[in-house]
Design a protein around this motif. Sequence first.
Motif, PDB file in Angstrom:
ATOM      1  N   LEU A   1      83.048  65.858   2.347  1.00 46.93           N
ATOM      2  CA  LEU A   1      81.593  65.875   1.488  1.00 46.93           C
ATOM      3  C   LEU A   1      80.863  67.367   1.435  1.00 46.93           C
ATOM      4  O   LEU A   1      81.007  68.062   2.281  1.00 46.93           O
ATOM      5  N   GLY A   2      80.182  67.319   0.483  1.00 47.52           N
ATOM      6  CA  GLY A   2      79.257  68.662   0.351  1.00 47.52           C
ATOM      7  C   GLY A   2      78.090  68.537   1.157  1.00 47.52           C
ATOM      8  O   GLY A   2      77.752  67.317   1.382  1.00 47.52           O
ATOM      9  N   ALA A   3      77.496  69.674   1.422  1.00 45.12           N
ATOM     10  CA  ALA A   3      76.492  69.625   2.217  1.00 45.12           C
ATOM     11  C   ALA A   3      75.311  68.946   1.334  1.00 45.12           C
ATOM     12  O   ALA A   3      74.490  68.226   1.975  1.00 45.12           O
ATOM     13  N   SER A   4      75.047  69.251   0.157  1.00 50.55           N
ATOM     14  CA  SER A   4      74.218  68.448  -0.602  1.00 50.55           C
ATOM     15  C   SER A   4      74.283  66.790  -0.513  1.00 50.55           C
ATOM     16  O   SER A   4      73.188  66.212  -0.484  1.00 50.55           O
ATOM     17  N   SER A   5      75.516  66.482  -0.849  1.00 45.22           N
ATOM     18  CA  SER A   5      75.894  64.940  -0.782  1.00 45.22           C
ATOM     19  C   SER A   5      75.357  64.381   0.562  1.00 45.22           C
ATOM     20  O   SER A   5      74.784  63.113   0.640  1.00 45.22           O
ATOM     21  N   SER A   6      75.740  65.121   1.518  1.00 45.95           N
ATOM     22  CA  SER A   6      75.267  64.706   2.968  1.00 45.95           C
ATOM     23  C   SER A   6      73.891  64.557   3.120  1.00 45.95           C
ATOM     24  O   SER A   6      73.583  63.443   3.859  1.00 45.95           O
ATOM     25  N   ARG A   7      73.054  65.430   2.563  1.00 45.88           N
ATOM     26  CA  ARG A   7      71.648  65.538   2.820  1.00 45.88           C
ATOM     27  C   ARG A   7      71.216  64.187   2.110  1.00 45.88           C
ATOM     28  O   ARG A   7      69.974  63.634   2.366  1.00 45.88           O
ATOM     29  N   SER A   8      71.724  64.121   0.735  1.00 44.75           N
ATOM     30  CA  SER A   8      71.197  63.124  -0.138  1.00 44.75           C
ATOM     31  C   SER A   8      71.364  61.782   0.500  1.00 44.75           C
ATOM     32  O   SER A   8      70.473  60.875   0.529  1.00 44.75           O
ATOM     33  N   ILE A   9      72.723  61.709   1.152  1.00 47.45           N
ATOM     34  CA  ILE A   9      72.893  60.144   1.888  1.00 47.45           C
ATOM     35  C   ILE A   9      71.873  60.167   2.936  1.00 47.45           C
ATOM     36  O   ILE A   9      71.572  58.926   3.166  1.00 47.45           O
TER      37      ILE A   9
ATOM     38  N   THR B   1      81.442  67.076   6.589  1.00 46.81           N
ATOM     39  CA  THR B   1      80.710  67.889   5.743  1.00 46.81           C
ATOM     40  C   THR B   1      81.419  68.978   5.442  1.00 46.81           C
ATOM     41  O   THR B   1      81.572  69.836   6.503  1.00 46.81           O
ATOM     42  N   ARG B   2      81.581  69.716   4.309  1.00 46.60           N
ATOM     43  CA  ARG B   2      82.044  70.879   4.169  1.00 46.60           C
ATOM     44  C   ARG B   2      80.883  71.930   4.020  1.00 46.60           C
ATOM     45  O   ARG B   2      79.866  71.635   3.358  1.00 46.60           O
ATOM     46  N   VAL B   3      81.200  73.078   4.574  1.00 43.43           N
ATOM     47  CA  VAL B   3      80.035  73.852   4.694  1.00 43.43           C
ATOM     48  C   VAL B   3      79.698  74.662   3.319  1.00 43.43           C
ATOM     49  O   VAL B   3      80.742  74.986   2.780  1.00 43.43           O
ATOM     50  N   GLY B   4      78.435  74.645   3.033  1.00 42.89           N
ATOM     51  CA  GLY B   4      78.297  75.367   1.732  1.00 42.89           C
ATOM     52  C   GLY B   4      77.606  76.676   1.800  1.00 42.89           C
ATOM     53  O   GLY B   4      77.782  77.326   2.882  1.00 42.89           O
ATOM     54  N   PHE B   5      76.814  77.019   0.842  1.00 42.83           N
ATOM     55  CA  PHE B   5      76.456  78.520   0.939  1.00 42.83           C
ATOM     56  C   PHE B   5      74.980  78.481   1.519  1.00 42.83           C
ATOM     57  O   PHE B   5      74.343  77.633   1.270  1.00 42.83           O
ATOM     58  N   SER B   6      74.673  79.545   1.952  1.00 39.93           N
ATOM     59  CA  SER B   6      73.428  79.778   2.720  1.00 39.93           C
ATOM     60  C   SER B   6      72.832  80.862   2.023  1.00 39.93           C
ATOM     61  O   SER B   6      73.049  81.511   1.122  1.00 39.93           O
ATOM     62  N   GLY B   7      71.514  81.090   2.479  1.00 41.79           N
ATOM     63  CA  GLY B   7      70.631  81.987   2.013  1.00 41.79           C
ATOM     64  C   GLY B   7      70.091  81.611   0.491  1.00 41.79           C
ATOM     65  O   GLY B   7      70.383  82.617  -0.233  1.00 41.79           O
ATOM     66  N   GLU B   8      69.517  80.535   0.246  1.00 44.54           N
ATOM     67  CA  GLU B   8      69.134  80.510  -1.108  1.00 44.54           C
ATOM     68  C   GLU B   8      67.939  81.369  -1.371  1.00 44.54           C
ATOM     69  O   GLU B   8      67.298  81.650  -0.440  1.00 44.54           O
ATOM     70  N   ALA B   9      67.856  81.712  -2.680  1.00 46.34           N
ATOM     71  CA  ALA B   9      66.891  82.607  -3.186  1.00 46.34           C
ATOM     72  C   ALA B   9      65.560  81.653  -3.297  1.00 46.34           C
ATOM     73  O   ALA B   9      65.558  80.363  -3.308  1.00 46.34           O
ATOM     74  N   GLU B  10      64.359  82.476  -3.167  1.00 47.28           N
ATOM     75  CA  GLU B  10      63.055  81.729  -3.301  1.00 47.28           C
ATOM     76  C   GLU B  10      62.645  81.404  -4.538  1.00 47.28           C
ATOM     77  O   GLU B  10      61.987  80.498  -4.710  1.00 47.28           O
ATOM     78  N   ASP B  11      63.206  82.212  -5.444  1.00 36.58           N
ATOM     79  CA  ASP B  11      62.889  81.841  -7.055  1.00 36.58           C
ATOM     80  C   ASP B  11      63.547  80.669  -7.386  1.00 36.58           C
ATOM     81  O   ASP B  11      64.593  80.395  -7.013  1.00 36.58           O
ATOM     82  N   GLY B  12      63.060  80.248  -8.693  1.00 39.62           N
ATOM     83  CA  GLY B  12      63.660  79.111  -9.304  1.00 39.62           C
ATOM     84  C   GLY B  12      64.903  79.121  -9.861  1.00 39.62           C
ATOM     85  O   GLY B  12      66.118  78.485  -9.767  1.00 39.62           O
TER      86      GLY B  12
END
Length: 246
Positions: free
Chosen positions: A51-59, A176-187
């Motif tokens: 599963l993706g990291a976003s899917s696990s977090r939403s679950i 859970t499959r490891v996703g991308f890290s270091g998300e940007a602060e802007d939209g």
Amino acid sequence: ACLLQVFQLVSSVSWIEGFAHDRPGHKFTKAPRLLASLAALLRKKGARTQLGASSSRSILDSVATRIDEARDITRYLVNLLIFLGLLGTFYGLATTVPAVVDTIRSLAPQEGDSGVAVFERLMTGLEAQLGGMGVAFASSLLGLAGSLVVGMLELFASHGQNRFYRELEEWLSAITRVGFSGEAEDGGGNVDQGAIAQLADHMAERLDSMQAFYADAAERQALADDNLAQLTEAVGQLSAQIGGAD
């Protein structure tokens, strides 16, 4: 209400164990309400592997929200019992104060009254006062005792729910499959990273599907080779039998 929460946890654990061990007929078993979002994702094609990291977090967020909703009724019952105890206390005091006033008024000396009559009026007034005080203390005692009992049951149910949430989080982290890290602060950066993560999840699901397809095709090819070898052997035996007959 606490026993119902525990029963929901037991059914949820049984459903997850059935899914993890791939029990026969488990796909026809209805998922508990606590795991509705988890069942919807796990039953998709390719969701058994990762599963993706976003899917696990939403679950996890969905399960935490449903657990909090289940706790609301027990919290309300605890507060309701305390409120009813206070309400009974005020009711007892409301009946006691008029009884005190009536008792004081009845003790006023009247013409022809004897000491025995005054004492009887005093006893009657005290009986009404003590009855009101008894109602006040009994209601407070019942309300506080009931809130303590329900609070203790809620504590045990909360421990079970927290343990279930931790074990579910550990199990999801294992798939859970490891996703991308270091998300940007802007939209805009968040949107780009989210799109890339979704694309990567989609590609990974496609790769898993292709791997499963090729594995199935290899198994069918091996089965066809075995059947062909058996057919060749049978034809050879038939040719040998025909040659011996000639």
